[in-house]
Design a protein around this motif. Structure first.
Motif, PDB file in Angstrom:
ATOM      1  N   ASP A 161       0.886  -1.228  -0.014  1.00 42.93           N
ATOM      2  CA  ASP A 161       0.118  -0.023  -0.041  1.00 42.93           C
ATOM      3  C   ASP A 161       0.962   1.077  -0.011  1.00 42.93           C
ATOM      4  OD1 ASP A 161       0.767  -0.180   2.821  1.00 42.93           O
ATOM      5  OD2 ASP A 161      -0.998   0.405   3.709  1.00 42.93           O
ATOM      6  N   ARG A 162       2.209   1.241  -0.184  1.00 44.88           N
ATOM      7  CA  ARG A 162       3.047   2.312  -0.454  1.00 44.88           C
ATOM      8  C   ARG A 162       4.227   1.992  -0.943  1.00 44.88           C
ATOM      9  NH1 ARG A 162       4.307   2.626   5.880  1.00 44.88           N
ATOM     10  NH2 ARG A 162       5.978   1.075   5.979  1.00 44.88           N
ATOM     11  N   ILE A 163       5.069   2.783  -1.484  1.00 48.35           N
ATOM     12  CA  ILE A 163       6.385   2.708  -2.078  1.00 48.35           C
ATOM     13  C   ILE A 163       7.046   3.701  -1.242  1.00 48.35           C
ATOM     14  CG2 ILE A 163       7.931   3.245  -4.013  1.00 48.35           C
ATOM     15  CD1 ILE A 163       5.673   2.217  -6.009  1.00 48.35           C
ATOM     16  N   VAL A 164       8.319   3.339  -0.961  1.00 46.57           N
ATOM     17  CA  VAL A 164       9.303   4.190  -0.068  1.00 46.57           C
ATOM     18  C   VAL A 164      10.686   4.149  -0.866  1.00 46.57           C
ATOM     19  CG1 VAL A 164      10.674   4.100   1.920  1.00 46.57           C
ATOM     20  CG2 VAL A 164       8.640   3.261   2.014  1.00 46.57           C
ATOM     21  N   PHE A 165      11.110   5.240  -0.900  1.00 46.54           N
ATOM     22  CA  PHE A 165      12.439   5.768  -1.479  1.00 46.54           C
ATOM     23  C   PHE A 165      13.244   6.458  -0.279  1.00 46.54           C
ATOM     24  CE2 PHE A 165       9.439   6.338  -4.873  1.00 46.54           C
ATOM     25  CZ  PHE A 165      10.221   5.547  -6.118  1.00 46.54           C
ATOM     26  N   ASP A 166      14.454   5.686  -0.038  1.00 45.40           N
ATOM     27  CA  ASP A 166      15.418   6.159   0.897  1.00 45.40           C
ATOM     28  C   ASP A 166      16.512   6.543   0.335  1.00 45.40           C
ATOM     29  OD1 ASP A 166      16.908   6.334   3.271  1.00 45.40           O
ATOM     30  OD2 ASP A 166      17.412   4.480   3.620  1.00 45.40           O
ATOM     31  N   LEU A 167      16.619   8.058   0.483  1.00 46.03           N
ATOM     32  CA  LEU A 167      17.566   9.061   0.156  1.00 46.03           C
ATOM     33  C   LEU A 167      18.901   8.908   1.000  1.00 46.03           C
ATOM     34  CD1 LEU A 167      15.123   9.738  -1.782  1.00 46.03           C
ATOM     35  CD2 LEU A 167      16.175  12.115  -2.017  1.00 46.03           C
ATOM     36  N   ASP A 168      19.867   8.109   0.471  1.00 46.65           N
ATOM     37  CA  ASP A 168      21.080   7.935   1.293  1.00 46.65           C
ATOM     38  C   ASP A 168      22.186   8.744   0.680  1.00 46.65           C
ATOM     39  OD1 ASP A 168      22.816   6.937   3.141  1.00 46.65           O
ATOM     40  OD2 ASP A 168      22.952   4.858   2.201  1.00 46.65           O
ATOM     41  N   PRO A 169      22.811   9.721   1.516  1.00 44.26           N
ATOM     42  CA  PRO A 169      23.717  10.477   0.814  1.00 44.26           C
ATOM     43  C   PRO A 169      25.130   9.894   1.355  1.00 44.26           C
ATOM     44  CG  PRO A 169      23.082  11.549   2.845  1.00 44.26           C
ATOM     45  CD  PRO A 169      22.332  10.348   2.456  1.00 44.26           C
ATOM     46  N   ALA A 196       3.033  12.303  -2.890  1.00 43.80           N
ATOM     47  CA  ALA A 196       4.279  11.810  -1.885  1.00 43.80           C
ATOM     48  C   ALA A 196       4.427  12.513  -0.521  1.00 43.80           C
ATOM     49  CB  ALA A 196       5.854  11.640  -2.665  1.00 43.80           C
ATOM     50  N   ARG A 197       4.585  11.602   0.515  1.00 40.83           N
ATOM     51  CA  ARG A 197       4.958  12.375   1.745  1.00 40.83           C
ATOM     52  C   ARG A 197       6.355  12.231   2.150  1.00 40.83           C
ATOM     53  NH1 ARG A 197      -0.064   9.620   5.208  1.00 40.83           N
ATOM     54  NH2 ARG A 197      -1.803  10.755   3.920  1.00 40.83           N
ATOM     55  N   LEU A 198       6.826  13.004   3.039  1.00 44.06           N
ATOM     56  CA  LEU A 198       8.173  13.265   3.360  1.00 44.06           C
ATOM     57  C   LEU A 198       8.416  12.986   4.706  1.00 44.06           C
ATOM     58  CD1 LEU A 198       9.621  16.459   1.884  1.00 44.06           C
ATOM     59  CD2 LEU A 198      10.023  14.205   1.210  1.00 44.06           C
ATOM     60  N   LYS A 199       9.633  12.389   5.065  1.00 39.20           N
ATOM     61  CA  LYS A 199       9.967  12.012   6.537  1.00 39.20           C
ATOM     62  C   LYS A 199      11.391  12.032   6.772  1.00 39.20           C
ATOM     63  CE  LYS A 199       9.208   7.030   7.472  1.00 39.20           C
ATOM     64  NZ  LYS A 199      10.552   6.965   8.121  1.00 39.20           N
ATOM     65  N   THR A 200      11.618  12.540   7.921  1.00 37.80           N
ATOM     66  CA  THR A 200      13.321  12.215   8.117  1.00 37.80           C
ATOM     67  C   THR A 200      13.709  10.908   8.434  1.00 37.80           C
ATOM     68  OG1 THR A 200      13.031  12.670  10.538  1.00 37.80           O
ATOM     69  CG2 THR A 200      13.304  14.708   9.079  1.00 37.80           C
ATOM     70  N   ARG A 204      21.067  10.181   8.212  1.00 41.07           N
ATOM     71  CA  ARG A 204      21.586  11.275   7.273  1.00 41.07           C
ATOM     72  C   ARG A 204      20.512  11.754   6.257  1.00 41.07           C
ATOM     73  NH1 ARG A 204      26.383   8.139   7.642  1.00 41.07           N
ATOM     74  NH2 ARG A 204      25.756   6.985   5.738  1.00 41.07           N
ATOM     75  N   GLY A 205      19.538  10.890   5.910  1.00 40.10           N
ATOM     76  CA  GLY A 205      18.760  10.770   4.658  1.00 40.10           C
ATOM     77  C   GLY A 205      17.376  11.215   4.900  1.00 40.10           C
ATOM     78  N   MET A 206      16.322  11.240   3.626  1.00 44.15           N
ATOM     79  CA  MET A 206      15.109  11.594   3.970  1.00 44.15           C
ATOM     80  C   MET A 206      14.422  10.122   3.250  1.00 44.15           C
ATOM     81  SD  MET A 206      14.389  14.633   4.980  1.00 44.15           S
ATOM     82  CE  MET A 206      12.769  14.654   4.566  1.00 44.15           C
ATOM     83  N   HIS A 207      13.096  10.161   3.697  1.00 45.33           N
ATOM     84  CA  HIS A 207      12.132   9.086   3.186  1.00 45.33           C
ATOM     85  C   HIS A 207      10.970   9.714   2.336  1.00 45.33           C
ATOM     86  CE1 HIS A 207      13.585   6.074   6.385  1.00 45.33           C
ATOM     87  NE2 HIS A 207      14.439   6.129   5.421  1.00 45.33           N
ATOM     88  N   VAL A 208      10.948   9.359   1.084  1.00 42.74           N
ATOM     89  CA  VAL A 208       9.729   9.777   0.196  1.00 42.74           C
ATOM     90  C   VAL A 208       8.905   8.690  -0.142  1.00 42.74           C
ATOM     91  CG1 VAL A 208       9.226  10.539  -2.022  1.00 42.74           C
ATOM     92  CG2 VAL A 208      11.366  11.434  -0.977  1.00 42.74           C
ATOM     93  N   ILE A 209       7.689   8.822   0.431  1.00 42.77           N
ATOM     94  CA  ILE A 209       6.707   7.561   0.567  1.00 42.77           C
ATOM     95  C   ILE A 209       5.365   7.956  -0.323  1.00 42.77           C
ATOM     96  CG2 ILE A 209       5.131   6.594   2.100  1.00 42.77           C
ATOM     97  CD1 ILE A 209       7.290   7.587   4.483  1.00 42.77           C
TER      98      ILE A 209
END
Length: 335
Positions: A161-169, A196-200, A204-209
């Motif tokens: 019920d969701r897709i998650v992108f984990d931005l890892d710098p 999409a939604r955002l959370k820390t 170090r990175g962000m999660h785009v959901i």
């Protein structure tokens, strides 16, 4: 009451005496019980052993403080745990010690943590799920710091019920680069008609959901996520990496799509991270992104003030979104 036997019942004329529990042995037992209870103060009805043990040197937080934080934040955390298979990260020796990533109960005793039907994951031990605050506190008592959840609910585990992108710098990059990469991801998704939604991450990175209706299977969700990351890397190869590994993100940000496979999990919103300072993964609005300065800004010490003042920035109702054939065809064709 059990009766004490006389040493010589045939000759003794003394009446048999009953033990009342108020003698020396009874007093010693009561004292031990009081000592045990004092050593395990209750937090939300759950006894916390070694409550004053420091679990994070940086903040000075104790095991009891972590349990108290989870009791405070439970109303915000539970909606992100309830109904989902989960994994826990335990740090019995504290943040600086060895950690354990667990998807199953094992030898842990947590009566209010559900063990799901074995048919949901037939090749492994039964999956876990937490639907009430007592389960969270029992997990904290067992040394749990982090809660990670699947991208599907247990009642339809075959439909994410969701897709998650984990931005890892690359750790050397400034926060402005994280802001840029996050906005690029949001803009590309919006170009495909997806909110999409955002959370820390709390690291170090962000999660785009991306919330989804439960129509696509895991293959569709993971394939779409991979192609989104590849598109980002194609459009900005000097800034975005599509392959995992530190060597592939030197000077770049890896947009991790691998959390969208069956069985993968991501740290839940409002979960603490097992890192120095005990940072927390926190939902934010897009307008807050540039001013954050870091993804570990909120911790067990300062998050509750934010929640009391601002509440939860995510809307209560998730949008009904579908990955359409048109979207997939457009990605494949590079349009």
């Amino acid at each position: 009451m059990a009766k004490a036997q006389d040493e010589s019942p045939a000759t003794s004329r003394s009446p048999r005496r009953k033990t009342t529990g108020t003698g020396k042995s009874g007093s010693a037992g009561a004292a031990r019980a009081r000592k045990a209870n004092a050593a395990r103060p209750l937090v939300g009805g759950v006894g916390i052993s070694s409550p004053d043990r420091i679990i994070d040197v940086d903040s000075g937080a104790t095991k009891r403080r972590l349990a108290e934080f989870y009791l405070e934040v439970a109303d915000w955390l539970l909606p992100h745990l309830r109904g989902r298979p989960l994994s826990i990260v335990r740090a019995p020796e504290g943040v600086g010690g060895e950690t354990f990533f667990q998807r199953h109960m094992g030898r842990l005793k947590m009566p209010h943590v559900r063990q799901l039907d074995p048919s949901l994951d037939p090749k492994h031990a039964r999956l876990l799920q937490i639907d009430e605050v007592t389960g969270i506190l029992e997990a904290a008592q067992m040394g749990t710091v982090e809660f990670h959840t699947w991208n599907a609910r247990s009642d339809r585990i075959d439909r994410p019920d969701r897709i998650v992108f984990d931005l890892d710098p690359d750790p050397s990059l400034p926060w402005s680069r994280m802001v840029e990469a996050t906005c690029m991801t949001l803009d590309l998704l919006a170009d495909f008609g997806l909110q999409a939604r955002l959370k820390t991450s709390g690291g170090r990175g962000m999660h785009v959901i991306v919330p989804l209706t439960r129509r696509q299977d895991w293959e569709c969700a993971s394939g779409f996520a991979r192609r989104i990351t590849e598109r980002l890397a194609t459009e900005a190869p000097e800034r975005i990496a599509a392959k995992m590994g530190a060597q592939n993100r030197v000077g770049k940000i890896f947009v991790d799509y691998l959390r969208n496979q069956r069985g993968a999990s991501t740290v839940a919103a409002y979960s603490v991270r097992a890192r120095p300072g005990l940072p927390v993964s926190v939902p934010i609005g897009r307008e807050e992104l540039s001013g954050l300065g870091a993804a570990n800004r909120w911790t067990v010490d300062n998050l509750m003030q934010r929640l009391r003042e601002q509440g939860d920035p995510w809307p209560a109702d998730e949008p009904g979104q579908c990955i359409t054939w048109a979207m997939r065809d457009r990605l494949r064709k590079g349009g």
